[in-house]
Write a protein that holds these residues in place. Structure first.
Motif, PDB file in Angstrom:
ATOM      1  N   VAL A 244       0.843  -1.199   0.000  1.00 13.20           N
ATOM      2  CA  VAL A 244       0.000   0.000   0.000  1.00 13.20           C
ATOM      3  C   VAL A 244       0.876   1.246   0.000  1.00 13.20           C
ATOM      4  CG1 VAL A 244      -1.768   1.297   1.268  1.00 13.20           C
ATOM      5  CG2 VAL A 244      -1.910  -1.200   1.125  1.00 13.20           C
ATOM      6  N   LEU A 245       1.905   1.268   0.834  1.00 12.94           N
ATOM      7  CA  LEU A 245       2.820   2.407   0.898  1.00 12.94           C
ATOM      8  C   LEU A 245       3.458   2.636  -0.467  1.00 12.94           C
ATOM      9  CD1 LEU A 245       4.645   3.892   3.613  1.00 12.94           C
ATOM     10  CD2 LEU A 245       6.237   2.971   1.960  1.00 12.94           C
ATOM     11  N   ASP A 246       3.912   1.562  -1.116  1.00 10.88           N
ATOM     12  CA  ASP A 246       4.528   1.682  -2.441  1.00 10.88           C
ATOM     13  C   ASP A 246       3.562   2.285  -3.454  1.00 10.88           C
ATOM     14  OD1 ASP A 246       6.903   0.541  -1.535  1.00 10.88           O
ATOM     15  OD2 ASP A 246       6.445  -1.449  -2.329  1.00 10.88           O
ATOM     16  N   ALA A 247       2.287   1.907  -3.373  1.00 10.57           N
ATOM     17  CA  ALA A 247       1.297   2.396  -4.330  1.00 10.57           C
ATOM     18  C   ALA A 247       0.957   3.863  -4.118  1.00 10.57           C
ATOM     19  CB  ALA A 247       0.019   1.552  -4.233  1.00 10.57           C
ATOM     20  N   MET A 248       1.123   4.355  -2.900  1.00  6.82           N
ATOM     21  CA  MET A 248       0.708   5.718  -2.579  1.00  6.82           C
ATOM     22  C   MET A 248       1.843   6.725  -2.567  1.00  6.82           C
ATOM     23  SD  MET A 248      -1.989   5.035   0.513  1.00  6.82           S
ATOM     24  CE  MET A 248      -2.378   6.777   0.662  1.00  6.82           C
ATOM     25  N   HIS A 249       3.011   6.313  -2.123  1.00  2.00           N
ATOM     26  CA  HIS A 249       4.071   7.274  -1.816  1.00  2.00           C
ATOM     27  C   HIS A 249       5.256   7.176  -2.749  1.00  2.00           C
ATOM     28  CE1 HIS A 249       2.469   8.833   1.978  1.00  2.00           C
ATOM     29  NE2 HIS A 249       2.042   7.610   2.211  1.00  2.00           N
ATOM     30  N   ASP A 250       5.934   8.303  -2.872  1.00  8.29           N
ATOM     31  CA  ASP A 250       7.204   8.337  -3.563  1.00  8.29           C
ATOM     32  C   ASP A 250       8.312   8.247  -2.515  1.00  8.29           C
ATOM     33  OD1 ASP A 250       7.182  10.862  -2.361  1.00  8.29           O
ATOM     34  OD2 ASP A 250       6.873  11.940  -4.239  1.00  8.29           O
ATOM     35  N   ALA A 251       9.461   8.754  -2.812  1.00  7.88           N
ATOM     36  CA  ALA A 251      10.607   8.644  -1.902  1.00  7.88           C
ATOM     37  C   ALA A 251      10.353   9.286  -0.540  1.00  7.88           C
ATOM     38  CB  ALA A 251      11.841   9.266  -2.553  1.00  7.88           C
ATOM     39  N   SER A 252       9.556  10.338  -0.483  1.00  4.24           N
ATOM     40  CA  SER A 252       9.336  11.010   0.807  1.00  4.24           C
ATOM     41  C   SER A 252       8.629  10.096   1.797  1.00  4.24           C
ATOM     42  CB  SER A 252       8.556  12.315   0.627  1.00  4.24           C
ATOM     43  OG  SER A 252       7.251  12.073   0.138  1.00  4.24           O
ATOM     44  N   GLY A 253       7.655   9.328   1.345  1.00  2.00           N
ATOM     45  CA  GLY A 253       6.959   8.398   2.231  1.00  2.00           C
ATOM     46  C   GLY A 253       7.857   7.284   2.701  1.00  2.00           C
ATOM     47  N   HIS A 254       8.666   6.765   1.804  1.00  2.00           N
ATOM     48  CA  HIS A 254       9.605   5.713   2.182  1.00  2.00           C
ATOM     49  C   HIS A 254      10.701   6.267   3.090  1.00  2.00           C
ATOM     50  CE1 HIS A 254       7.564   3.800  -1.184  1.00  2.00           C
ATOM     51  NE2 HIS A 254       7.929   2.665  -0.633  1.00  2.00           N
ATOM     52  N   GLY A 255      11.064   7.521   2.855  1.00  2.00           N
ATOM     53  CA  GLY A 255      12.096   8.150   3.681  1.00  2.00           C
ATOM     54  C   GLY A 255      11.703   8.232   5.146  1.00  2.00           C
ATOM     55  N   VAL A 256      10.426   8.401   5.416  1.00  2.91           N
ATOM     56  CA  VAL A 256       9.961   8.445   6.809  1.00  2.91           C
ATOM     57  C   VAL A 256      10.280   7.126   7.489  1.00  2.91           C
ATOM     58  CG1 VAL A 256       7.914   8.555   8.295  1.00  2.91           C
ATOM     59  CG2 VAL A 256       8.144  10.130   6.359  1.00  2.91           C
TER      60      VAL A 256
ATOM     61  N   ILE B 238       0.729  15.358   1.025  1.00  4.01           N
ATOM     62  CA  ILE B 238       0.416  16.154  -0.169  1.00  4.01           C
ATOM     63  C   ILE B 238       1.030  15.460  -1.387  1.00  4.01           C
ATOM     64  CG2 ILE B 238       0.873  18.339  -1.358  1.00  4.01           C
ATOM     65  CD1 ILE B 238       0.692  19.656   1.502  1.00  4.01           C
ATOM     66  N   ALA B 239       2.268  15.007  -1.248  1.00  3.15           N
ATOM     67  CA  ALA B 239       2.910  14.270  -2.343  1.00  3.15           C
ATOM     68  C   ALA B 239       2.141  12.979  -2.637  1.00  3.15           C
ATOM     69  CB  ALA B 239       4.369  13.969  -2.006  1.00  3.15           C
ATOM     70  N   ALA B 240       1.716  12.273  -1.598  1.00  7.98           N
ATOM     71  CA  ALA B 240       0.934  11.047  -1.805  1.00  7.98           C
ATOM     72  C   ALA B 240      -0.381  11.368  -2.495  1.00  7.98           C
ATOM     73  CB  ALA B 240       0.675  10.348  -0.474  1.00  7.98           C
ATOM     74  N   SER B 241      -1.001  12.490  -2.137  1.00 10.60           N
ATOM     75  CA  SER B 241      -2.257  12.893  -2.770  1.00 10.60           C
ATOM     76  C   SER B 241      -2.077  13.089  -4.266  1.00 10.60           C
ATOM     77  CB  SER B 241      -2.779  14.181  -2.135  1.00 10.60           C
ATOM     78  OG  SER B 241      -3.112  13.967  -0.783  1.00 10.60           O
ATOM     79  N   LEU B 242      -0.982  13.709  -4.643  1.00 15.51           N
ATOM     80  CA  LEU B 242      -0.682  13.860  -6.070  1.00 15.51           C
ATOM     81  C   LEU B 242      -0.464  12.491  -6.711  1.00 15.51           C
ATOM     82  CD1 LEU B 242       1.790  16.866  -5.841  1.00 15.51           C
ATOM     83  CD2 LEU B 242      -0.552  16.939  -6.749  1.00 15.51           C
ATOM     84  N   ASN B 243       0.228  11.607  -6.006  1.00 17.19           N
ATOM     85  CA  ASN B 243       0.519  10.267  -6.543  1.00 17.19           C
ATOM     86  C   ASN B 243      -0.738   9.441  -6.776  1.00 17.19           C
ATOM     87  OD1 ASN B 243       3.265  10.778  -6.504  1.00 17.19           O
ATOM     88  ND2 ASN B 243       3.601   9.749  -4.562  1.00 17.19           N
ATOM     89  N   VAL B 244      -1.769   9.646  -5.953  1.00 20.78           N
ATOM     90  CA  VAL B 244      -2.999   8.855  -6.127  1.00 20.78           C
ATOM     91  C   VAL B 244      -4.015   9.561  -7.027  1.00 20.78           C
ATOM     92  CG1 VAL B 244      -2.684   7.581  -3.967  1.00 20.78           C
ATOM     93  CG2 VAL B 244      -4.154   9.629  -3.998  1.00 20.78           C
ATOM     94  N   GLY B 245      -3.639  10.692  -7.600  1.00 19.99           N
ATOM     95  CA  GLY B 245      -4.480  11.317  -8.604  1.00 19.99           C
ATOM     96  C   GLY B 245      -5.232  12.572  -8.211  1.00 19.99           C
ATOM     97  N   LEU B 246      -5.039  13.068  -6.998  1.00 20.96           N
ATOM     98  CA  LEU B 246      -5.670  14.349  -6.667  1.00 20.96           C
ATOM     99  C   LEU B 246      -4.940  15.466  -7.396  1.00 20.96           C
ATOM    100  CD1 LEU B 246      -6.307  13.980  -2.832  1.00 20.96           C
ATOM    101  CD2 LEU B 246      -7.976  13.841  -4.675  1.00 20.96           C
ATOM    102  N   THR B 247      -5.656  16.496  -7.743  1.00 27.37           N
ATOM    103  CA  THR B 247      -5.040  17.641  -8.410  1.00 27.37           C
ATOM    104  C   THR B 247      -4.584  18.657  -7.371  1.00 27.37           C
ATOM    105  OG1 THR B 247      -7.097  18.919  -8.570  1.00 27.37           O
ATOM    106  CG2 THR B 247      -6.616  17.360 -10.380  1.00 27.37           C
ATOM    107  N   PRO B 248      -3.646  19.513  -7.741  1.00 24.22           N
ATOM    108  CA  PRO B 248      -3.261  20.591  -6.820  1.00 24.22           C
ATOM    109  C   PRO B 248      -4.465  21.435  -6.401  1.00 24.22           C
ATOM    110  CG  PRO B 248      -1.656  20.407  -8.568  1.00 24.22           C
ATOM    111  CD  PRO B 248      -2.810  19.490  -8.935  1.00 24.22           C
ATOM    112  N   GLU B 249      -5.379  21.672  -7.329  1.00 24.62           N
ATOM    113  CA  GLU B 249      -6.559  22.481  -7.010  1.00 24.62           C
ATOM    114  C   GLU B 249      -7.435  21.794  -5.958  1.00 24.62           C
ATOM    115  OE1 GLU B 249      -4.813  23.632 -10.817  1.00 24.62           O
ATOM    116  OE2 GLU B 249      -5.536  21.686 -10.139  1.00 24.62           O
ATOM    117  N   GLN B 250      -7.579  20.485  -6.041  1.00 24.84           N
ATOM    118  CA  GLN B 250      -8.354  19.758  -5.027  1.00 24.84           C
ATOM    119  C   GLN B 250      -7.666  19.824  -3.668  1.00 24.84           C
ATOM    120  OE1 GLN B 250      -8.424  16.086  -7.332  1.00 24.84           O
ATOM    121  NE2 GLN B 250     -10.664  16.140  -7.354  1.00 24.84           N
ATOM    122  N   ILE B 251      -6.363  19.719  -3.668  1.00 20.08           N
ATOM    123  CA  ILE B 251      -5.608  19.784  -2.414  1.00 20.08           C
ATOM    124  C   ILE B 251      -5.778  21.153  -1.767  1.00 20.08           C
ATOM    125  CG2 ILE B 251      -3.265  19.764  -1.457  1.00 20.08           C
ATOM    126  CD1 ILE B 251      -2.666  17.580  -3.674  1.00 20.08           C
ATOM    127  N   ILE B 252      -5.663  22.210  -2.561  1.00 23.29           N
ATOM    128  CA  ILE B 252      -5.851  23.570  -2.028  1.00 23.29           C
ATOM    129  C   ILE B 252      -7.277  23.749  -1.532  1.00 23.29           C
ATOM    130  CG2 ILE B 252      -5.872  26.032  -2.621  1.00 23.29           C
ATOM    131  CD1 ILE B 252      -3.042  24.786  -2.183  1.00 23.29           C
TER     132      ILE B 252
END
Length: 137
Positions: free
Chosen positions: A18-30, A86-100
């Motif tokens: 699940v982590l791999d599917a959602m996160h880039d390096a920042s999530g794994h870095g934690v 926020i990075a994970a949100s982009l990775n799963v398909g949310l747009t910057p506008e939705q995040i804001i």
């Protein structure tokens, strides 16, 4: 433990998928950042947080990230975790506008200072992803 209960290793593997599917390096870095001081905390984040909770079928990854963004904003003081999500949100398909939009709505319930801190976190992540400036709404 029952015959159907997952082992510690299976729960971790499930969570890591699940982590791999959602996160880039920042999530794994934690998780990696905990290896030398609190490896059990890293294990629990993956096995319990991702393997047991975020893998549940009730919400899709986008919905889960919307909830997470709102909660981290409301908590305040969690900007480092907010950047990861926020990075994970982009990775799963949310747009910057939705995040804001999440942060705009959060301002009504938890105040402008927390919403502004969240937008600051978004600015950093969006800049790293080459997404600034955002188009005007």
């Amino acid at each position: 433990m029952s015959d159907t209960a997952a082992t510690r290793e299976e729960r971790f593997a499930s969570g890591m998928a699940v982590l791999d599917a959602m996160h880039d390096a920042s999530g794994h870095g934690v998780i990696e950042s905990l290896a030398d001081i609190a490896p059990e905390l890293g294990h629990q984040i993956v096995a319990w947080g991702y393997g047991d909770i975020l893998s549940r079928p009730g919400l899709d990854p986008q919905q889960r990230e919307l909830v997470t963004l709102g909660l981290l904003t409301a908590m305040g003081g969690a900007e480092a975790q907010l950047e990861v999500h926020i990075a994970a949100s982009l990775n799963v398909g949310l747009t910057p506008e939705q995040i804001i939009e999440v942060f705009l709505q959060s301002s009504v319930y938890c105040g402008f200072p927390r919403a502004l801190n969240a937008v600051g976190a978004a600015r950093r992540v969006f800049a790293e992803h080459g997404l600034l400036p955002l188009p005007e709404a």
